[in-house]
Design an enzyme around this catalytic site. Sequence first.
Site, mmCIF file in Angstrom:
data_model
loop_
_atom_site.group_PDB
_atom_site.id
_atom_site.type_symbol
_atom_site.label_atom_id
_atom_site.label_comp_id
_atom_site.label_asym_id
_atom_site.label_seq_id
_atom_site.Cartn_x
_atom_site.Cartn_y
_atom_site.Cartn_z
ATOM 1 N N TYR A 67 -12.548 -2.241 -4.031
ATOM 2 C CA TYR A 67 -13.089 -2.294 -2.669
ATOM 3 C C TYR A 67 -14.621 -2.188 -2.634
ATOM 4 O O TYR A 67 -15.194 -1.823 -1.602
ATOM 5 C CB TYR A 67 -12.469 -1.188 -1.818
ATOM 6 C CG TYR A 67 -11.064 -1.496 -1.338
ATOM 7 C CD1 TYR A 67 -10.806 -2.592 -0.506
ATOM 8 C CD2 TYR A 67 -9.990 -0.690 -1.683
ATOM 9 C CE1 TYR A 67 -9.534 -2.877 -0.050
ATOM 10 C CE2 TYR A 67 -8.698 -0.968 -1.226
ATOM 11 C CZ TYR A 67 -8.476 -2.055 -0.409
ATOM 12 O OH TYR A 67 -7.216 -2.333 0.053
ATOM 13 N N GLU A 110 -9.621 -10.992 -7.463
ATOM 14 C CA GLU A 110 -8.707 -9.851 -7.295
ATOM 15 C C GLU A 110 -7.532 -9.934 -8.271
ATOM 16 O O GLU A 110 -7.086 -8.908 -8.810
ATOM 17 C CB GLU A 110 -8.223 -9.802 -5.844
ATOM 18 C CG GLU A 110 -9.363 -9.438 -4.889
ATOM 19 C CD GLU A 110 -8.979 -9.469 -3.418
ATOM 20 O OE1 GLU A 110 -9.840 -9.156 -2.587
ATOM 21 O OE2 GLU A 110 -7.810 -9.797 -3.091
ATOM 22 N N THR A 147 -5.518 -6.970 10.687
ATOM 23 C CA THR A 147 -5.791 -5.726 9.953
ATOM 24 C C THR A 147 -5.306 -4.509 10.720
ATOM 25 O O THR A 147 -4.680 -3.616 10.157
ATOM 26 C CB THR A 147 -7.307 -5.595 9.690
ATOM 27 O OG1 THR A 147 -7.745 -6.749 8.966
ATOM 28 C CG2 THR A 147 -7.631 -4.348 8.884
ATOM 29 N N ARG A 149 -1.911 -14.394 4.816
ATOM 30 C CA ARG A 149 -2.634 -13.757 5.930
ATOM 31 C C ARG A 149 -1.858 -13.906 7.234
ATOM 32 O O ARG A 149 -1.840 -12.999 8.065
ATOM 33 C CB ARG A 149 -4.039 -14.330 6.057
ATOM 34 C CG ARG A 149 -4.922 -13.928 4.864
ATOM 35 C CD ARG A 149 -6.327 -14.459 4.962
ATOM 36 N NE ARG A 149 -7.104 -13.768 5.993
ATOM 37 C CZ ARG A 149 -7.611 -12.542 5.831
ATOM 38 N NH1 ARG A 149 -7.388 -11.865 4.717
ATOM 39 N NH2 ARG A 149 -8.323 -12.003 6.780
ATOM 40 N N ASN A 161 -2.110 0.317 6.597
ATOM 41 C CA ASN A 161 -1.629 -0.929 7.197
ATOM 42 C C ASN A 161 -0.742 -1.740 6.248
ATOM 43 O O ASN A 161 -0.622 -2.956 6.367
ATOM 44 C CB ASN A 161 -2.797 -1.751 7.761
ATOM 45 C CG ASN A 161 -3.748 -2.250 6.688
ATOM 46 O OD1 ASN A 161 -3.619 -1.898 5.516
ATOM 47 N ND2 ASN A 161 -4.687 -3.090 7.068
ATOM 48 N N LYS A 220 0.825 -1.219 0.000
ATOM 49 C CA LYS A 220 0.000 0.000 0.000
ATOM 50 C C LYS A 220 0.860 1.272 0.000
ATOM 51 O O LYS A 220 2.067 1.226 0.246
ATOM 52 C CB LYS A 220 -0.934 -0.042 1.220
ATOM 53 C CG LYS A 220 -1.961 -1.190 1.155
ATOM 54 C CD LYS A 220 -2.992 -1.063 2.269
ATOM 55 C CE LYS A 220 -4.017 -2.181 2.206
ATOM 56 N NZ LYS A 220 -5.105 -1.995 3.214
ATOM 57 N N HIS A 256 -2.350 -5.424 1.630
ATOM 58 C CA HIS A 256 -3.645 -6.091 1.487
ATOM 59 C C HIS A 256 -3.367 -7.521 1.062
ATOM 60 O O HIS A 256 -2.435 -7.773 0.306
ATOM 61 C CB HIS A 256 -4.506 -5.418 0.413
ATOM 62 C CG HIS A 256 -5.660 -6.277 -0.030
ATOM 63 N ND1 HIS A 256 -6.837 -6.325 0.667
ATOM 64 C CD2 HIS A 256 -5.781 -7.165 -1.049
ATOM 65 C CE1 HIS A 256 -7.650 -7.189 0.073
ATOM 66 N NE2 HIS A 256 -7.036 -7.713 -0.973
ATOM 67 N N PHE A 292 -15.751 3.854 6.477
ATOM 68 C CA PHE A 292 -14.374 4.208 6.118
ATOM 69 C C PHE A 292 -14.107 4.153 4.616
ATOM 70 O O PHE A 292 -12.977 4.377 4.180
ATOM 71 C CB PHE A 292 -13.374 3.317 6.872
ATOM 72 C CG PHE A 292 -13.542 1.834 6.632
ATOM 73 C CD1 PHE A 292 -13.028 1.226 5.495
ATOM 74 C CD2 PHE A 292 -14.205 1.036 7.563
ATOM 75 C CE1 PHE A 292 -13.177 -0.139 5.276
ATOM 76 C CE2 PHE A 292 -14.369 -0.332 7.352
ATOM 77 C CZ PHE A 292 -13.842 -0.915 6.206
ATOM 78 N N ARG A 315 2.449 -6.299 9.343
ATOM 79 C CA ARG A 315 1.727 -5.136 9.880
ATOM 80 C C ARG A 315 2.277 -4.717 11.240
ATOM 81 O O ARG A 315 2.345 -3.523 11.545
ATOM 82 C CB ARG A 315 0.235 -5.430 9.924
ATOM 83 C CG ARG A 315 -0.383 -5.351 8.509
ATOM 84 C CD ARG A 315 -1.729 -5.952 8.478
ATOM 85 N NE ARG A 315 -2.451 -5.700 7.232
ATOM 86 C CZ ARG A 315 -3.484 -6.420 6.824
ATOM 87 N NH1 ARG A 315 -3.911 -7.432 7.569
ATOM 88 N NH2 ARG A 315 -4.090 -6.142 5.694
HETATM 89 P P1 CMP Z 1 -7.718 -4.392 3.389
HETATM 90 O O1 CMP Z 1 -7.330 -5.803 3.621
HETATM 91 O O2 CMP Z 1 -7.033 -3.694 2.263
HETATM 92 O O3 CMP Z 1 -9.304 -4.311 3.150
HETATM 93 C C1 CMP Z 1 -10.076 -3.170 3.502
HETATM 94 C C2 CMP Z 1 -9.264 -2.122 4.188
HETATM 95 O O4 CMP Z 1 -9.974 -1.093 4.820
HETATM 96 C C3 CMP Z 1 -8.448 -2.751 5.286
HETATM 97 O O5 CMP Z 1 -7.434 -3.544 4.717
HETATM 98 C C4 CMP Z 1 -7.995 -1.513 6.068
HETATM 99 O O6 CMP Z 1 -6.755 -1.013 5.657
HETATM 100 C C5 CMP Z 1 -9.052 -0.460 5.711
HETATM 101 N N1 CMP Z 1 -9.740 0.048 6.881
HETATM 102 C C6 CMP Z 1 -9.769 1.350 7.236
HETATM 103 N N2 CMP Z 1 -10.486 1.506 8.330
HETATM 104 C C7 CMP Z 1 -10.944 0.295 8.699
HETATM 105 C C8 CMP Z 1 -11.752 -0.183 9.774
HETATM 106 N N3 CMP Z 1 -12.239 0.631 10.699
HETATM 107 N N4 CMP Z 1 -12.008 -1.517 9.823
HETATM 108 C C9 CMP Z 1 -11.520 -2.360 8.879
HETATM 109 N N5 CMP Z 1 -10.745 -1.942 7.838
HETATM 110 C C10 CMP Z 1 -10.459 -0.640 7.755
#
Ligand code: CMP
Length: 139
Positions: A50, A127, A92, A86, A113, A10, A116, A58, A103
């Site tokens: 997304y 994807e 996350t 993962r 973070n 990212k 992905h 968010f 992370r």
């Molecule tokens: P990702 O795996 O890329 O999929 C969705 C993304 O939303 C997640 O990682 C986070 O980086 C982002 N995100 C931002 N805010 C939140 C939140 N409150 N809860 C979950 N994901 C979030």
Amino acid sequence: AVTRTFSIIKPDATRRNLTGAVTKALEDAGLRVVASKRIHMTREQAEGFYAVHKERPFFGDLVAFMTSGPVVVQVLEGEDAVKRNRDIMGATNPADAAEGTIRKSFAESIEANSVHGSDSDENAAIEIAFFFKPEEIVG
Ligand code: CMP
């Protein structure tokens, strides 16, 4: 079984010149990079990628963040690739991520973070196809 997953390094990670460090962590975890490209996602790409999060509070911030700088999209191959990826990514929210995960080591926040990773084989296929043509993947 040897499978594939989809990964994004990212903008928070590319901005801090962590493309190599993140990729090394993925490789050290037993994953092989079989496709990779650095792109600046358009708003349309980020919203499409997304789309499942469209109703989340968010979503707008997420799209803004993912288009704020370059990302590196990758296809990773390995034994049980989705789970392996993962596991090495960690939770996350970096505050919840285990020691030694990407992370925990690199992420700045739940939004910034660093990586992905696909959450299932089904989503991995969707994807991967979103960003790569079959001939761009060289196993
Ligand atoms: P990702 O795996 O890329 O999929 C969705 C993304 O939303 C997640 O990682 C986070 O980086 C982002 N995100 C931002 N805010 C939140 C939140 N409150 N809860 C979950 N994901 C979030």
